[in-house]
Design a protein around this motif. Sequence first.
Motif: not given
Length: 154
Positions: A43, A57-58, A60, A142-145, A150
Motif C-alpha cells: 500500500q 482505511t485503505a 480495510h 476502486a473504493d470510489e463508489w 453501494r
Amino acid sequence: MFPPPSTDPASTLRRAVNRLGRRMRAERLPDALPSGRLGLLAQLYREGPTTPGALATALHVQPQSLTRTLAALQEDGLVTRVRDAADGRQYRIELTQSGFAAMARDVEHRDAWLRARMEAELNETERELLRLAAGLLDRLAADEWPADERPSRG
C-alpha cells in the motif's frame, strides 16, 4: 449432491480473480515477508506516505490491528514514522530505502513469474485482452463508489 458452480459472470470472474490471487501469493520468494506485512508495504509502495488511520482505511482493517505490524516493520527498518509537516499532531508512515527495495524485489519476482506464464500460455491478442481487462479490474476494485449507490451487505 452439491449444485455445479454458478455460470453468472460475477461468480465466474470472482473465482478466476481469487484463483489467480492465490497463485500469485504462492509465487513468493522463499525469504519473503509475511503476507500481512507485505500488504502494508505494498500500500505504501503504491500510494506513498500516509497516516496510520488512512492506511487502515485503505487496507480495510481497524487501526489497532496495524499497531503490531507497523511496529515490526519499523523495527526491521522497512518503514519509518515521520511527524506530519502540515499537522504536527499526526505521524505519517513512509517506506525506507530498505522497505522500498523489499517491495521492488517482491514485485519484480511476481511480475517475472506472471510474464513468463503469459508468454508461455497466451498469444499476443490474449495478452492485450488481459492488459485491457486489468484496467477494468482496477476500476471495479476502486473504493470510489458513492455510498448511496453501494449495494447493501444484507
